[in-house]
Design a protein around this motif. Structure first.
Motif, PDB file in Angstrom:
ATOM      1  N   PHE A  87      23.012  51.130   0.783  1.00 15.54           N
ATOM      2  CA  PHE A  87      24.388  50.853   1.166  1.00 15.54           C
ATOM      3  C   PHE A  87      24.479  49.822   2.267  1.00 15.54           C
ATOM      4  N   PHE A 104      30.592  39.710   1.386  1.00 20.06           N
ATOM      5  CA  PHE A 104      30.901  39.140   0.083  1.00 20.06           C
ATOM      6  C   PHE A 104      30.875  37.615   0.106  1.00 20.06           C
ATOM      7  N   GLN A 161      27.523  36.425  -0.672  1.00 15.02           N
ATOM      8  CA  GLN A 161      27.172  36.537  -2.091  1.00 15.02           C
ATOM      9  C   GLN A 161      27.812  35.409  -2.896  1.00 15.02           C
ATOM     10  N   SER A 188      26.490  50.740  -7.407  1.00 15.08           N
ATOM     11  CA  SER A 188      26.228  49.466  -6.755  1.00 15.08           C
ATOM     12  C   SER A 188      27.223  49.167  -5.647  1.00 15.08           C
ATOM     13  N   PRO A 189      26.766  49.213  -4.398  1.00 17.91           N
ATOM     14  CA  PRO A 189      27.670  48.904  -3.297  1.00 17.91           C
ATOM     15  C   PRO A 189      28.190  47.458  -3.360  1.00 17.91           C
ATOM     16  N   GLU A 190      27.431  46.568  -4.009  1.00 24.75           N
ATOM     17  CA  GLU A 190      27.899  45.178  -4.119  1.00 24.75           C
ATOM     18  C   GLU A 190      29.260  45.105  -4.822  1.00 24.75           C
ATOM     19  N   GLU A 238      31.940  46.387  -2.588  1.00 18.28           N
ATOM     20  CA  GLU A 238      32.190  45.304  -1.624  1.00 18.28           C
ATOM     21  C   GLU A 238      33.098  44.237  -2.252  1.00 18.28           C
ATOM     22  N   GLN A 239      32.853  43.897  -3.488  1.00 18.76           N
ATOM     23  CA  GLN A 239      33.679  42.913  -4.194  1.00 18.76           C
ATOM     24  C   GLN A 239      35.124  43.407  -4.304  1.00 18.76           C
ATOM     25  N   TYR A 248      36.734  43.202  -0.898  1.00 23.09           N
ATOM     26  CA  TYR A 248      36.975  41.819  -0.463  1.00 23.09           C
ATOM     27  C   TYR A 248      38.310  41.302  -0.991  1.00 23.09           C
ATOM     28  N   TYR A 249      38.564  41.576  -2.270  1.00 27.55           N
ATOM     29  CA  TYR A 249      39.796  41.067  -2.888  1.00 27.55           C
ATOM     30  C   TYR A 249      40.990  42.001  -2.698  1.00 27.55           C
ATOM     31  N   ARG A 254      30.145  59.035  -0.794  1.00 30.20           N
ATOM     32  CA  ARG A 254      29.526  57.899  -0.092  1.00 30.20           C
ATOM     33  C   ARG A 254      30.056  56.573  -0.613  1.00 30.20           C
ATOM     34  N   MET A 255      30.147  56.450  -1.949  1.00 29.48           N
ATOM     35  CA  MET A 255      30.602  55.183  -2.531  1.00 29.48           C
ATOM     36  C   MET A 255      32.051  54.901  -2.163  1.00 29.48           C
ATOM     37  N   PHE A 301      32.441  53.945   1.514  1.00 32.12           N
ATOM     38  CA  PHE A 301      31.974  52.577   1.729  1.00 32.12           C
ATOM     39  C   PHE A 301      33.066  51.579   1.349  1.00 32.12           C
ATOM     40  N   ARG A 316      35.206  48.940   3.865  1.00 29.29           N
ATOM     41  CA  ARG A 316      35.159  47.483   3.661  1.00 29.29           C
ATOM     42  C   ARG A 316      36.542  46.931   3.304  1.00 29.29           C
ATOM     43  N   TYR A 366      38.281  43.877   5.462  1.00 30.47           N
ATOM     44  CA  TYR A 366      38.827  42.610   4.950  1.00 30.47           C
ATOM     45  C   TYR A 366      40.332  42.492   5.148  1.00 30.47           C
TER      46      TYR A 366
END
Lengths: 242, 385
Positions: A225, A230, A233, B183-185, B188-189, B192-193, B211-212, B215, B219, B223
């Motif tokens: 985590f 972003f 990336q 996938s935390p990515e 995160e995406q 972000y938006y 947890r997910m 997170f 985030r 943002y």
């Protein structure tokens, strides 16, 4: 397909037109396929089915597929109980009675999966003596292709099986690339010939070498985590970053 | 809060009869299930997208367009749209088209897909999964928001002077959720938006989902889209109900024991204890679903998987009757209790259009004020000279 490997046009490998084969085998070949894929559907099973079909085209076979996922609990119970449950016992009998065996595992942690190994751990140690075995594996990248040579081949050598020269490794990328069908045909030819006592010479075909890395069905990174912002990336992908 | 159903579109034999539906039967059943969802007052129907057997829904906009023509209120969505192996240009066009036909009742959930061979079959590399999701979605957003796009990236041929048609309805692109399990990515995406984040928790224990979602919420706030509590969260769930919970267990057990995704592993009891799967009375389903809020916070969208494990259509339709009549009305009431007023609902076309109008009006008012100030200054200048 290479015409030399097509059993319909190749008298040497087509049992219907080859008197030696048809005289030898009054009964159909008993082919057992052991697949250790975990997903449904799985690329391991996909590869297993392709291999079985290729053998069947050369030597018509009664095919029985043993899906280890379905036996996972019974296999585990066998370790603790000391005896095989009904479904597992039937699978073990089928393997012991087979004329030829196709075994396919996903690559887990640089080797065969634990479930795959466990199945052979609880099999009678003499069940595979002298039995023709085609080894195959699937994975996420070609980097694990030698798992066939450093993990599967020694295992079956220990069990005194006769392992065919060509092992078939399919990475995810192989399902969209050239070479895999040729390797399948070559290995299938070798197994069919061994199981029916013929030379495998006619079955050879040129093939690519590609091989791979983890279970091909796993796409998510393990859930660390840590934060990768972003923007970083995105920036990594911009053409100017190259 | 929105309640709905999502379907994988698998063709699975009914273990109690051994019968496997045909593809045509399964496709028609999916449509019947969607129509039932509208009939019983659910808000959302989402279909999966798959390009391998034994799954049928390879063409979601075809199916959703058909359902759109036969419904009035249902929001049509996906679970998921493959942002990795589909061309983002085609996604932009297909879903804008669908949006017009459905009068705005459309949103999407982006996902990467978890079937290894699908990537090379569509000319992609699974190892680039995350990067494909990031680049393709960034392009998709621009195609929906800019009339003429010049673009160059890593995975697709460049675009010069390209206009994606039709333009989104009312110039409001469909709302987007991002689905990810591990996938935390991707969380995160979504953060972000300021997009939605859907955690398909159906095979996962609560602590992982927690947890997910945490997170993503953190985030989202990072943002600047609002507080963590205002982030847009969706969850999955799967249930089988009968009035009497023993009847539910007895009827569902053969399906559980043989389903490709459940069978021959942990027992039904172990699985219901560790995951959202609930097999029992409507009251048990209500209690279990309400408990999701304890670890995910106040959330916006709850989708149930109802047509799984080879259940026959008739049974699924009965389940939807119970879901719509006995479960969801109670959930709506209970989830509303204690929900802070500043936790938003999931965005819809109407809410996004209103937000856009307000934003445009603000911008206009701001511009008028600027213009007045400019005129003022010019006047002063003139008098000074």
């Amino acid at each position: 397909m290479n015409p030399r490997t097509n059993p319909r046009t190749n008298p040497r490998t087509n049992p219907r037109t080859n008197p030696r084969t048809s005289n030898r085998t009054n009964r159909r070949m008993k082919l057992v396929v052991v697949s250790a894929g975990l997903s449904v559907p799985s690329s391991t099973r996909l590869l297993a089915d392709r291999l079985a079909a290729a053998v069947d085209r050369r030597t018509p076979a009664d095919i029985q597929v043993v899906e280890l996922r379905d036996l996972a609990v019974e296999i585990a119970h066998t370790f603790t109980n000391g005896f095989a449950g009904k479904a597992l016992a039937a699978a073990q009998d089928a393997v012991a009675g087979a004329d030829g065996l196709i075994v396919v595992t996903p690559v887990f942690s640089a080797s065969y999966s634990g479930l795959f190994k466990s199945f052979f751990d609880v099999l009678d140690k003499d069940a595979l003596v002298g039995k023709p075995v085609l080894i195959a594996a699937t994975g996420g990248t070609a980097r694990h292709s030698l798992v066939l040579e450093h993990a599967l081949r020694p295992l079956f050598a220990y069990l005194r099986a006769v392992v065919v020269p060509t092992g078939v490794y399919a990475a995810s990328e192989d399902w969209g690339a050239e070479g895999l069908p040729e390797r399948i045909e070559r290995a299938a030819g070798e197994l069919a010939s061994l199981a029916t006592g013929l030379s495998a010479a006619g079955a050879h075909a040129p093939g690519g070498s590609g091989n791979d890395a983890s279970d091909g069905f796993e796409t998510d990174a393990p859930g660390g985590f840590e934060v990768v912002p972003f923007e970083d990336q995105l920036a990594k992908l911009s053409p100017s970053a190259v | 809060m929105q309640f709905g159903i999502f379907t994988v579109g698998d063709v699975t034999p009914d273990p109690t009869t051994g019968r496997t539906p045909t593809e045509r039967e399964r496709i028609k059943a999916m449509v019947a299930i969607a129509l039932k969802a509208e009939e019983v007052g659910l808000d959302v129907f989402a279909t999966g997208e798959h390009h391998n057997v034994p799954f049928v829904p390879s063409s979601p906009t075809t199916m959703l367009g058909h359902i759109a023509a036969r419904t009035e209120n249902l929001i049509l969505s996906t679970s998921t749209t493959l942002i990795t192996t589909n061309d983002p240009v085609k996604i932009a066009e297909d879903y804008a088209m669908l949006q017009h036909l459905a009068d705005g009742r459309v949103d999407l959930m982006m996902g990467r897909g978890n079937t290894g061979p699908v990537y090379p079959w569509f000319g992609q590399d699974i190892r680039e999964g995350i990067n494909l999701a990031i680049e393709n979605y960034a392009l998709l957003r621009r195609l929906w928001r800019e009339d003429v796009v010049d673009w160059e990236g890593k995975f697709r041929t460049p675009l010069q002077g390209f206009t994606s048609t039709p333009r989104p309805m009312d110039d409001v692109p469909p709302f987007v959720w991002h689905g990810s399990i591990r996938s935390p990515e991707i969380a995160e995406q979504a953060a972000y938006y300021g997009d939605g984040f859907f955690h398909n928790n159906i095979f996962w224990p609560a602590d992982h989902t927690k947890r997910m979602v945490e997170f993503y919420r953190k985030r989202f706030a990072h943002y600047g889209h609002g507080t963590p509590e205002q982030a847009i969260v969706g969850l999955g769930g799967q249930v089988f109900m009968r009035k009497n919970s023993q009847d539910a267990v007895r009827e569902f057990r053969p399906y559980f024991d043989n389903a490709p995704v459940y069978g021959h592993g942990p027992s039904l009891e172990e699985f219901t204890e560790q995951t959202p799967l609930t097999v029992g009375s409507p009251q048990q389903v209500i209690e279990k679903t309400l408990s999701f809020r304890e670890y995910a916070g106040d959330y916006q969208r709850q989708l149930f998987l109802m047509d799984h494990a080879g259940l026959p259509l008739k049974t699924v339709l009965e389940q939807l009757d119970m879901l719509g009549e006995e479960v969801v009305p109670v959930l709506r009431k209970e989830f509303a209790k204690g929900r802070p007023a500043d936790v938003p609902d999931a965005p819809t076309h109407r809410s996004l259009l209103a937000a856009k109008a307000a934003h445009d009006a603000d911008a206009r008012a701001g511009k008028d004020a600027e213009d007045a100030k400019d005129a003022d200054a010019k006047e002063k200048e003139a008098t000074a000279v």
